[in-house]
Write an enzyme that holds these catalytic residues in place. Structure first.
Site, PDB file in Angstrom:
ATOM      1  N   LYS A 196       0.812  -1.220   0.000  1.00 13.74           N
ATOM      2  CA  LYS A 196       0.000   0.000   0.000  1.00 13.74           C
ATOM      3  C   LYS A 196       0.849   1.276   0.000  1.00 13.74           C
ATOM      4  O   LYS A 196       0.425   2.308  -0.530  1.00 13.74           O
ATOM      5  CB  LYS A 196      -0.947   0.015   1.210  1.00 13.74           C
ATOM      6  CG  LYS A 196      -1.855  -1.208   1.317  1.00 13.74           C
ATOM      7  CD  LYS A 196      -2.937  -1.210   0.273  1.00 13.74           C
ATOM      8  CE  LYS A 196      -3.744  -2.491   0.277  1.00 13.74           C
ATOM      9  NZ  LYS A 196      -3.066  -3.660  -0.321  1.00 13.74           N
ATOM     10  N   GLU A 204      -2.076   8.142   7.468  1.00 14.21           N
ATOM     11  CA  GLU A 204      -2.525   9.223   6.593  1.00 14.21           C
ATOM     12  C   GLU A 204      -3.681   9.970   7.243  1.00 14.21           C
ATOM     13  O   GLU A 204      -4.270   9.514   8.221  1.00 14.21           O
ATOM     14  CB  GLU A 204      -2.882   8.712   5.195  1.00 14.21           C
ATOM     15  CG  GLU A 204      -3.961   7.663   5.127  1.00 14.21           C
ATOM     16  CD  GLU A 204      -4.149   7.119   3.707  1.00 14.21           C
ATOM     17  OE1 GLU A 204      -5.254   6.658   3.416  1.00 14.21           O
ATOM     18  OE2 GLU A 204      -3.204   7.145   2.891  1.00 14.21           O
ATOM     19  N   ARG A 230      -7.299  -7.791  -9.771  1.00 16.18           N
ATOM     20  CA  ARG A 230      -8.042  -9.028 -10.041  1.00 16.18           C
ATOM     21  C   ARG A 230      -9.405  -8.679 -10.626  1.00 16.18           C
ATOM     22  O   ARG A 230      -9.797  -7.512 -10.642  1.00 16.18           O
ATOM     23  CB  ARG A 230      -8.261  -9.764  -8.723  1.00 16.18           C
ATOM     24  CG  ARG A 230      -9.042  -8.902  -7.723  1.00 16.18           C
ATOM     25  CD  ARG A 230      -9.521  -9.628  -6.501  1.00 16.18           C
ATOM     26  NE  ARG A 230     -10.468  -8.815  -5.759  1.00 16.18           N
ATOM     27  CZ  ARG A 230     -10.160  -7.895  -4.847  1.00 16.18           C
ATOM     28  NH1 ARG A 230      -8.905  -7.663  -4.532  1.00 16.18           N
ATOM     29  NH2 ARG A 230     -11.096  -7.192  -4.246  1.00 16.18           N
TER      30      ARG A 230
HETATM   31  C1  MV4 Z   1      -9.602   5.378   4.838  1.00 11.58           C
HETATM   32  C2  MV4 Z   1     -10.765   5.965   5.352  1.00 11.58           C
HETATM   33  C3  MV4 Z   1     -10.706   7.280   5.716  1.00 11.58           C
HETATM   34  N1  MV4 Z   1      -9.563   7.957   5.601  1.00 11.58           N
HETATM   35  N2  MV4 Z   1      -8.491   6.094   4.733  1.00 11.58           N
HETATM   36  C4  MV4 Z   1     -11.151   0.895   4.533  1.00 11.58           C
HETATM   37  C5  MV4 Z   1     -10.508  -0.263   3.833  1.00 11.58           C
HETATM   38  C6  MV4 Z   1      -9.485   0.289   2.912  1.00 11.58           C
HETATM   39  N3  MV4 Z   1      -9.834   0.003   1.544  1.00 11.58           N
HETATM   40  C7  MV4 Z   1      -9.435   1.743   3.164  1.00 11.58           C
HETATM   41  N4  MV4 Z   1     -10.493   2.071   4.122  1.00 11.58           N
HETATM   42  C8  MV4 Z   1     -10.662   3.340   4.538  1.00 11.58           C
HETATM   43  N5  MV4 Z   1      -9.567   4.123   4.439  1.00 11.58           N
HETATM   44  C9  MV4 Z   1      -8.481   7.351   5.122  1.00 11.58           C
HETATM   45  N6  MV4 Z   1      -7.364   8.050   5.027  1.00 11.58           N
HETATM   46  C10 MV4 Z   1     -11.909   5.189   5.458  1.00 11.58           C
HETATM   47  C11 MV4 Z   1     -11.861   3.869   5.071  1.00 11.58           C
HETATM   48  C12 MV4 Z   1     -13.076   3.153   5.261  1.00 11.58           C
HETATM   49  C13 MV4 Z   1     -13.835   2.671   4.218  1.00 11.58           C
HETATM   50  C14 MV4 Z   1     -13.419   2.815   2.902  1.00 11.58           C
HETATM   51  C15 MV4 Z   1     -14.157   2.341   1.882  1.00 11.58           C
HETATM   52  C16 MV4 Z   1     -15.353   1.692   2.148  1.00 11.58           C
HETATM   53  C17 MV4 Z   1     -15.786   1.510   3.445  1.00 11.58           C
HETATM   54  C18 MV4 Z   1     -15.040   2.002   4.488  1.00 11.58           C
HETATM   55  C19 MV4 Z   1     -15.501   1.836   5.772  1.00 11.58           C
HETATM   56  C20 MV4 Z   1     -14.761   2.296   6.791  1.00 11.58           C
HETATM   57  C21 MV4 Z   1     -13.552   2.952   6.545  1.00 11.58           C
END
Ligand code: MV4
Length: 483
Positions: free
Chosen positions: A117, A201, A293
């Site tokens: 990542k 971040e 994928r």
């Molecule tokens: C985040 C975020 C808020 N701010 N990064 C969740 C899994 C991964 N794909 C990244 N995720 C998140 N990263 C920052 N800087 C909030 C999430 C997140 C989220 C992202 C997409 C879909 C659902 C989510 C549910 C909770 C948190």
């Protein structure tokens, strides 16, 4: 002469069936392997050939040495990994190549880059894709992380560099909790991914999860197939996916496509891939990660673009050029996918393996069903609880919602609890109907949903039973009269 004449499917369930279907339409022989508990899987019957892998039912789909040996024995030219299992395992992709088997997916190098990542975020930033401010290296200590967080300001999020599925992630609201949450994130990362690298971040509160679908061939042709909104999730598991993202400004959409395709071109990416972005209230967007994928939610993109993604993946792996330019891809309407899980919402969504005793599938215009469910099928306990996907399509958002409501009410699965009741509640929700949702939607709405099954279907069932009783009593009287 095409190189790919016979494909080994290194997967199970609905995606194995999906790949078999793509192979049939391309006149490719399909081969599947299956674990002891998957003997009754419908995909095992539909594949041209099938080979059992005895032993631990989970390892059957993960033991890549065995899978490659079997692929060679069966004289397969290529392997399709589907999603999950070995699909994002760079070592597997590399081993296939070494053994002269085509891996239907991107290069091992691209899989490895996007598995990291931090490295992928740095690479995308370099190529002009917006990213959230954060550390561009793994943290060496909690103190370093705290110093950095004070600079960018709270809240921050700590993430596992080799993580996924929300594991090894912690939101930090103030400096005093940093050390503890840092240690939690790190030990979770070690536990699940055997890696201790974490980074931080800036944290975005309830963003939308928007992703774009990429298709790229080995000649540097890169196209996008539009976007999807996957904000409706429960504990990092997607529940409903939509294409295109409703309520996204066209200017934002165009920017996502522009920066995404440009970055994939510059990186020399090949195959299907998905670029995930978080989008805030002001429509600022930030690259999160890339999935190298075919994804569970690919059907919504296939429906609005008319493109078969699995077939195109196979052709690209065979060295074919994309047969179409970006301008030739036309998007139409809205598609919504509902993941159908064997789970009990009343028991904290615990998976519910068991036997399907009654089954009636929805149909009619605008309905696609990708599932392995049938009457009498027993869902084994070893794998995830998703048994299929219901996808609906209409020319506009309102039509797609109505279609969803209708199709979800037609769908009957008995013998095991499913999340059909949950989906019926979602499509009745006013915010959903107005396409107002972000990643906070599910948790916010859950307590307002009636999940006890007292819905339309229950009423239909009661009506049916009353009618059956009535008919029985009429018959009885009839018989008496005749006597
Ligand atoms: C985040 C975020 C808020 N701010 N990064 C969740 C899994 C991964 N794909 C990244 N995720 C998140 N990263 C920052 N800087 C909030 C999430 C997140 C989220 C992202 C997409 C879909 C659902 C989510 C549910 C909770 C948190």
């Amino acid at each position: 002469m095409k190189k790919i004449q016979k494909v080994m499917i290194a997967n199970r369930g609905e995606i194995a069936l999906r790949i078999i279907r793509a192979c049939k339409e391309l006149d490719i022989v399909s081969v599947c392997l299956f674990s002891e508990v998957d003997i009754d899987g419908i995909w095992v019957k539909k594949a041209d050939e099938a080979y059992p892998i005895m032993g631990n039912p989970i390892d059957a789909y993960l033991d890549y040495e065995r899978i490659i040996t079997l692929a060679k024995k069966a004289e397969c030219d290529a392997v399709h990994p589907g999603y999950g299992f070995l699909s994002e395992n760079a070592d597997f992709a590399e081993a296939c190549k070494r053994e002269g088997i085509i891996f239907i997916g991107p290069s091992a190098e691209h899989i490895a880059l996007f598995g990291d990542k931090i490295a992928s975020k740095n690479a995308m930033k370099e190529l002009g894709v917006p990213v959230l401010p954060g550390t561009d290296e793994p943290l060496s200590s909690a103190e370093e992380g705290e110093r950095f967080s004070n600079e960018i300001g709270y809240p921050v999020i700590i993430k596992a560099a080799f993580g996924g599925g929300g594991r090894g992630m912690r939101i930090v609201h103030e400096a005093s909790e940093f050390k503890k949450l840092f240690e939690e994130a790190q030990s979770e990362s070690v536990k699940y991914f055997a890696r201790d690298e974490v980074f931080i971040e800036r944290y975005l509160e309830n963003p939308r999860h928007i992703e774009i679908q990429i298709l790229a061939d080995s000649y540097g042709n890169v196209v996008h197939l539009g976007d999807r909104d996957c904000s409706i999730q429960r504990r990092h598991q997607k529940v409903v996916e939509i294409a295109p993202a409703p309520n996204l400004k066209d200017s934002t959409r165009r920017e996502l496509y522009r920066v995404g395709t440009k970055a994939m071109f510059k990186l020399g990416y090949e195959s299907a891939g998905t670029i995930e972005f978080l989008v805030d209230k002001d429509e600022n967007f930030y690259f999160m990660e890339m999935n190298t994928r075919i994804q569970v939610e690919h059907p919504v993109t296939e429906i609005i673009s008319g493109m078969d993604l699995v077939q195109r993946m196979i052709e690209i792996a065979d060295g074919d050029k994309l047969k179409f330019l970006q301008e030739e891809i036309k998007f139409q309407g809205y598609a919504i996918e509902f993941r159908i899980n064997a789970e009990d919402a009343q028991k904290d969504f615990a998976p519910q393996p068991g036997t399907i005793t009654e089954y009636m599938s929805p149909g009619g215009p605008g309905v696609r069903l990708d599932t392995i469910a049938y009457k009498g099928y027993t869902i084994p306990a070893y794998y995830d609880s998703m048994i299929g996907k219901l996808i609906v399509f209409a020319i506009d958002w309102e039509g797609a919602v109505k279609k969803a409501e209708r199709a979800l009410c037609e769908y009957r699965i008995q013998g095991i609890p499913t999340n059909l009741t949950l989906h019926r509640q979602i499509v009745k929700d006013e915010d959903f109907r107005n396409a107002v949702f972000d990643t906070g939607y599910f948790d916010k709405k859950l307590s307002t949903f009636n999940l006890k099954g007292q819905d339309q279907l229950q009423k239909e069932e009661e009506k049916h039973q009353k009618l059956a009783a009535l008919i029985a009593s009429i018959k009885k009287n009839d018989v008496q009269v005749r006597h």
